[in-house]
Design a protein around this motif. Structure first.
Motif, PDB file in Angstrom:
ATOM      1  N   PRO A  85       0.828  -1.213   0.000  1.00 58.80           N
ATOM      2  CA  PRO A  85       0.000   0.000   0.000  1.00 58.80           C
ATOM      3  C   PRO A  85       0.863   1.264   0.000  1.00 58.80           C
ATOM      4  N   GLY A  86       0.408   2.249  -0.758  1.00 55.14           N
ATOM      5  CA  GLY A  86       1.072   3.551  -0.765  1.00 55.14           C
ATOM      6  C   GLY A  86       2.343   3.576  -1.588  1.00 55.14           C
ATOM      7  N   ASP A  87       2.694   4.761  -2.048  1.00 58.24           N
ATOM      8  CA  ASP A  87       3.968   4.933  -2.727  1.00 58.24           C
ATOM      9  C   ASP A  87       4.675   6.126  -2.086  1.00 58.24           C
TER      10      ASP A  87
ATOM     11  N   ASP B   5       2.594   9.244  -1.809  1.00 56.94           N
ATOM     12  CA  ASP B   5       1.500   9.170  -0.830  1.00 56.94           C
ATOM     13  C   ASP B   5       2.021   9.492   0.567  1.00 56.94           C
ATOM     14  N   LEU B   6       3.216   8.996   0.859  1.00 53.31           N
ATOM     15  CA  LEU B   6       3.794   9.275   2.177  1.00 53.31           C
ATOM     16  C   LEU B   6       4.133  10.758   2.316  1.00 53.31           C
TER      17      LEU B   6
ATOM     18  N   ILE C 249       2.520  13.183   0.959  1.00 55.78           N
ATOM     19  CA  ILE C 249       1.271  13.940   1.134  1.00 55.78           C
ATOM     20  C   ILE C 249       0.944  14.068   2.620  1.00 55.78           C
ATOM     21  N   SER C 250       1.093  12.942   3.334  1.00 55.25           N
ATOM     22  CA  SER C 250       0.725  12.990   4.747  1.00 55.25           C
ATOM     23  C   SER C 250       1.735  13.794   5.558  1.00 55.25           C
TER      24      SER C 250
ATOM     25  N   VAL D 109       1.287  16.612  -6.605  1.00 52.43           N
ATOM     26  CA  VAL D 109       1.257  15.144  -6.546  1.00 52.43           C
ATOM     27  C   VAL D 109       1.412  14.557  -7.949  1.00 52.43           C
TER      28      VAL D 109
ATOM     29  N   MET E 152      10.355  -0.070   3.954  1.00 54.25           N
ATOM     30  CA  MET E 152       9.303   0.713   4.593  1.00 54.25           C
ATOM     31  C   MET E 152       9.200   2.114   3.995  1.00 54.25           C
TER      32      MET E 152
ATOM     33  N   PRO F  38       1.259  -0.055  10.177  1.00 53.23           N
ATOM     34  CA  PRO F  38       2.502   0.721  10.138  1.00 53.23           C
ATOM     35  C   PRO F  38       2.221   2.075   9.479  1.00 53.23           C
ATOM     36  N   PRO F  39       2.986   3.101   9.867  1.00 53.74           N
ATOM     37  CA  PRO F  39       2.723   4.439   9.318  1.00 53.74           C
ATOM     38  C   PRO F  39       2.647   4.457   7.788  1.00 53.74           C
ATOM     39  N   ARG F  40       3.510   3.689   7.121  1.00 52.06           N
ATOM     40  CA  ARG F  40       3.496   3.762   5.659  1.00 52.06           C
ATOM     41  C   ARG F  40       2.185   3.227   5.084  1.00 52.06           C
ATOM     42  N   VAL F  41       1.560   2.289   5.762  1.00 51.20           N
ATOM     43  CA  VAL F  41       0.278   1.768   5.276  1.00 51.20           C
ATOM     44  C   VAL F  41      -0.849   2.714   5.682  1.00 51.20           C
TER      45      VAL F  41
ATOM     46  N   PHE G 149      -0.749   5.979   6.459  1.00 51.00           N
ATOM     47  CA  PHE G 149      -0.729   7.262   5.753  1.00 51.00           C
ATOM     48  C   PHE G 149      -0.579   7.110   4.245  1.00 51.00           C
ATOM     49  N   GLY G 150       0.015   6.000   3.822  1.00 47.56           N
ATOM     50  CA  GLY G 150       0.204   5.802   2.390  1.00 47.56           C
ATOM     51  C   GLY G 150      -1.040   5.275   1.705  1.00 47.56           C
ATOM     52  N   GLU G 151      -1.960   4.703   2.464  1.00 49.26           N
ATOM     53  CA  GLU G 151      -3.109   4.077   1.815  1.00 49.26           C
ATOM     54  C   GLU G 151      -4.416   4.351   2.585  1.00 49.26           C
TER      55      GLU G 151
ATOM     56  N   THR H 105      -5.021   8.269   3.444  1.00 51.02           N
ATOM     57  CA  THR H 105      -4.952   9.075   2.219  1.00 51.02           C
ATOM     58  C   THR H 105      -6.084   8.707   1.265  1.00 51.02           C
ATOM     59  N   LYS H 106      -6.387   7.420   1.174  1.00 53.35           N
ATOM     60  CA  LYS H 106      -7.421   7.008   0.233  1.00 53.35           C
ATOM     61  C   LYS H 106      -8.768   6.800   0.927  1.00 53.35           C
TER      62      LYS H 106
ATOM     63  N   TRP I  12      -5.500  11.873  -5.023  1.00 51.08           N
ATOM     64  CA  TRP I  12      -5.555  11.647  -3.574  1.00 51.08           C
ATOM     65  C   TRP I  12      -4.783  12.720  -2.815  1.00 51.08           C
TER      66      TRP I  12
ATOM     67  N   GLN J 260      -5.955  17.070   2.454  1.00 48.79           N
ATOM     68  CA  GLN J 260      -5.979  16.331   3.726  1.00 48.79           C
ATOM     69  C   GLN J 260      -7.340  16.368   4.401  1.00 48.79           C
TER      70      GLN J 260
END
Lengths: 317, 546
Positions: free
Chosen positions: A31-33, A36-37, A39-40, A50, A278, B417-420, B422-424, B427-428, B462, B465
């Motif tokens: 999940p995420g690229d 995406d990280l 953005i947060s 983006v 990660m 985990p933060p990457r999941v 915030f990454g998915e 965000t989505k 996406w 915020q």
């Protein structure tokens, strides 16, 4: 022998190619690229930013196209740029690889050097007081979590006694051989204790099994001393399974030890690969994991060759 | 296991080895991915660059916008800023900025308008890899009047127009790296030659970089401000906080940065054991811990349910019990330390009876197996996400789960985990309730988090915020109005209305404002935490040993 080695090397290349795709695909499916990280982390990013960044990093293309581009570049020796370390991937790998090889290599040699005499001592008289004491210590060594052991060692040697630094690779502004050696001691001890216990248990079990064989009885009947029986006859026959374990362990010499490296803030391969996965640093994660795979394949090949050397019944064809 | 760890760390209380006080070793938990100031936003990078680069303007520890590299802050009152008419009722602003005459890069090259113009060139280029370009896109025109003075026109007159002034880049070194803009992010000297003194214009310059491990800094000989006290500063990255504490106690590091160090509960535990040996500063700040509610979820779309969730949560007890009362309970996204804060909003003091009656009124009035159901037989269940491994949040989450269960709400915890997360997931917008934090600037306009144009979707890549999907025309209008209202009193009234709607509508459940914990040696003086996104290292020249 040459044909065998060449065939295995060719197989290794195929495995590497397959692994590169599997790793790339798995990372792509996570999940995420990287954007995406971002953005947060940065509320100022707009949809325009983006789209621009995804295009710049090539993330707007299909996974297969991205993999094909990476593979083509890698074949020409270009493994890309590490986003997390802001340098070419191979340069980013070099220092952690050296650190890990030093840490894991010294720990590996030390553990093996100690495991042989201790394992033999335990196997000589199974059930004796010495054997029980060694077994107990081995169970403790295997059971203690590395982070716990690391903290204990820090407490004793860095804080209470003040003999050794608590973490890092070298003192900033020093970096002499002695200074680096002092920094190496605690992480090396943490790793050695765990692997020493494993090797010792394995060697002891293999030796006890060998000592039960008919040829040992024959050797004793021929009047050989117990020392000669143990070292000349039993140990050599007990080595094959030990070589397998050692060969597998050798592969990990270059893939690092995540927990120990994290606890001692020791920049090695384990931490690097974890951070790369990660942090979505495709190039770095791929290069690191492929290198670890290559070393594992080569160490397995070396183990197969060693079998033939140790056991005349095994031939390489 | 935690008790055992605490015991171990409690034993780590032996004598510190003597260290010359002309060197300071700082422990932080993150390593910067790049040292280029305009590529990727990262707290570790801001922390290190705070010592080496001066921005044109910044917010100080009193949360006021001040000049750092300029001689005078442009304001309409002092005539250095003037509104300009852009037609169609739109107004922009023209500012005249003068760079400090004594400002120079570490190799002795003066900081000039050429550096500002070069930064603009890099910042606006689509291929340069600059992360957030909005600040450059808003520039209509930028012109050098002489080597130290320039004028800049922005396409929108906002109340915080001077905060949009971007920092210079060393053109004499970076221009070559920018020759091919698409390669700039891999060729920037900040990463290929980070110890080049000409890259830095602050009190310190970077002299050694060990990727993933440490960065060493020494005084910048070309710095013309107050002389910094330390001969060398080393910023060491130690990600594991237990190891960070052990290093502090063994003398491996001198201090733990508040911006990237121990969480509050860890600092409180540390203070109990070793508080007599260190100065521990708790700085309440702009980090806003909250729970985003996905308003597309039919259960959460009902305002009564959202209000019930907050009435049924004893945040005061939570903060007192878990954080020794050192964190401020939030009523809205505005920190009480910010001048725009108002208390004239709905206050949700713990009242489980009121929460239950609201849930009853919302139709969740059939209790089966301890869980509320509605007339259609649906269970009132909620999935609560947060970042796995963040111990403070996991503790808070357990308290929330227990308190909401008492209302008859089935709360399921699913941490990632933060990457999941915030990454998915966030965000989505694949969540029901997600607990995390925002950090903002003083008087930060919540456009990206509350405006209906900032709801992430596939169509806008996406971005944005506004993860809750909150849509409120009046809030949109207020945000637009606040941004361009220059009169402080009128702006205060707009802020008050915005906070009132926020507290009434509750698209987000406010929890508390986080406090940063600085663990400092007793001999270190002059460290002034800011409480906002600007790191304390921006005033490194005031740090000294006594």
């Amino acid at each position: 022998m040459t044909r065998f080695v060449l065939r295995r090397l060719a197989e290794a290349l195929v495995v590497l190619a397959l692994m590169s795709f599997v790793i790339y695909a798995l990372m792509g499916l996570m999940p995420g690229d990287p954007i995406d990280l971002m953005i947060s982390a940065d509320p100022r990013l707009t949809s325009e930013d983006v789209a621009r960044l995804k295009s710049l990093y090539g993330l707007d293309r299909p996974l297969l196209a991205r993999y094909a581009a990476w593979a083509a570049a890698a074949l020409s020796g270009d493994f890309g740029y590490s986003r997390l370390f802001a340098q070419p991937t191979l340069a980013a790998l070099a220092r952690p690889l050296g650190n890990t090889a030093l840490l894991m290599g010294t720990s590996f040699v030390l553990a093996l050097a100690l495991a042989f005499p201790i394992g033999i001592a335990a196997a000589r008289r199974p059930g004796s007081l010495a054997d029980r004491a060694i077994n107990l210590a081995c169970f403790a060594g295997v059971s203690v979590p590395p982070f716990w052991l690391a903290l204990l060692l820090m407490l004793l040697f860095a804080v209470t006694l003040g003999w050794l630094p608590a973490s890092g690779v070298a003192t900033v502004g020093d970096g002499s051989l002695a200074d680096r050696a002092r920094h190496l001691v605690l992480p090396m001890a943490t790793l050695t204790i765990a692997s020493l216990a494993g090797y010792t248990r394995f060697l002891r079990a293999a030796l006890i099994e060998a000592m039960r064989q008919d040829y040992i009885r024959t050797a004793r009947a021929k009047g050989n001393s117990e020392r000669r029986v143990l070292l000349r006859h039993a140990l050599r026959n007990a080595l094959n399974p030990v070589v397998t374990v050692v060969a597998l362990s050798f592969g990990s010499l270059f893939s690092g030890a995540l927990i120990t490296e994290t606890m001692f803030a020791y920049p090695g391969m384990g931490k690097l690969i974890y951070d790369a996965v990660m942090g979505n640093d495709y190039n770095l994660a791929l290069a690191g994991l492929l290198f670890a795979t290559l070393v594992t394949l080569l160490s397995n090949l070396a183990a197969d060759i060693a079998y033939a050397g140790l056991d005349p019944r095994i031939s390489l064809a | 296991m935690r008790r055992l760890l605490a015991l171990i760390l409690a034993l780590l209380a032996a004598a510190l080895p003597a260290r010359a006080k002309d060197e300071l070793v700082i422990g932080i938990t993150q390593y910067p991915a790049t040292l280029n100031p305009v590529i990727e936003a990262m707290l570790a990078k801001s922390y290190v660059l705070g010592m080496t680069l001066r921005p044109i303007v910044t917010y100080d520890a009193d949360w006021k916008l001040v000049c750092m590299l300029c001689t005078e802050l442009p304001t309409i009152e002092n005539g250095l800023a003037e509104p300009i008419d852009l037609g169609d009722g739109r107004r922009g602003v023209r500012m005249t900025v003068t760079i400090r005459p004594d400002a120079s890069w570490g190799d002795g090259t003066p900081v000039t308008t050429d550096d500002v113009l070069f930064a603009y060139e890099v910042g606006r280029h689509k291929m340069s890899g600059v992360t957030a370009q909005e600040v450059y896109r808003r520039v209509r025109k930028i012109e050098a009047k002489d080597a130290k003075t320039y004028t800049i026109e922005l396409d929108k007159l906002t109340f915080e127009f001077a905060a949009q002034l971007f920092s210079p880049l060393p053109a004499h070194l970076e221009r070559a790296a920018f020759a091919e803009p698409s390669q700039y992010r891999t060729r920037t000297k900040y990463d290929t030659d980070p110890t080049n003194p000409g890259l830095y214009n602050g009190p310190y310059r970077i002299t050694e970089v060990s990727p993933g491990a440490h960065i060493a800094l020494e005084p910048n000989p070309a710095w013309n401000g107050p002389k910094p006290a330390f001969r060398r500063i080393v910023v060491r990255t130690i990600e594991n906080t237990a190891a960070l504490e052990a290093n502090l106690l063994s003398g491996g590091i001198d201090m733990i940065a508040g911006e990237l160090g121990l969480s509050l509960d860890q600092a409180l535990a540390f203070e109990k054991r070793h508080g007599d040996r260190f100065n521990i500063i708790y700085k309440p700040g702009l980090v806003y811990e909250h729970i985003d509610l996905n308003l597309d979820n039919p259960k959460l779309a009902d305002r009564r349910v959202r209000q019930a969730l907050l009435w049924g949560l004893d945040r005061k007890a939570l903060v007192d019990q878990l954080f020794a009362g050192r964190q401020e309970v939030a009523d809205t996204f505005v920190n009480p330390l910010d001048w725009i804060h108002t208390e004239d909003v709905a206050q949700y003091r713990y009242d489980p009876a009121k929460a239950k009656s609201l849930l009853d009124a919302a139709g969740w009035n059939v209790m089966r197996g301890g869980v509320r159901h509605n007339a259609a037989g649906e269970r009132l269940s909620l999935e609560l996400n947060t970042t796995a491994g963040n111990r403070s949040r996991e503790l808070v989450q357990q308290v929330i789960q227990s308190q909401w269960r008492r209302l008859g709400i089935d709360v399921r915890i699913r941490n990632e985990p933060p990457r999941v997360l915030f990454g998915e997931t966030v965000t989505k917008r694949k969540f029901e309730a997600a607990m995390f934090a925002w950090i903002s600037a003083p008087e930060g306009v919540p456009r990206t988090t509350l405006h209906s144009g900032e709801i992430p979707s596939a169509e806008n890549n996406w971005s944005g915020q506004n993860f809750t999907g909150f849509r409120n025309e009046r809030v949109d209008a207020l945000i637009d109005a606040i941004e361009i209202e220059l009169d402080r009193d009128r702006r205060a009234a707009l802020w008050k209305e915005l906070q009132a709607i926020y507290a009434e509508e509750l698209p987000v459940l406010p929890l508390y404002f986080r406090a940063d914990s600085y663990v400092l040696p007793k001999w270190l003086k002059g460290v002034t935490p800011t409480g906002h996104q600007m790191p304390s290292t921006l005033w490194i020249e005031t740090w000294r040993s006594e």
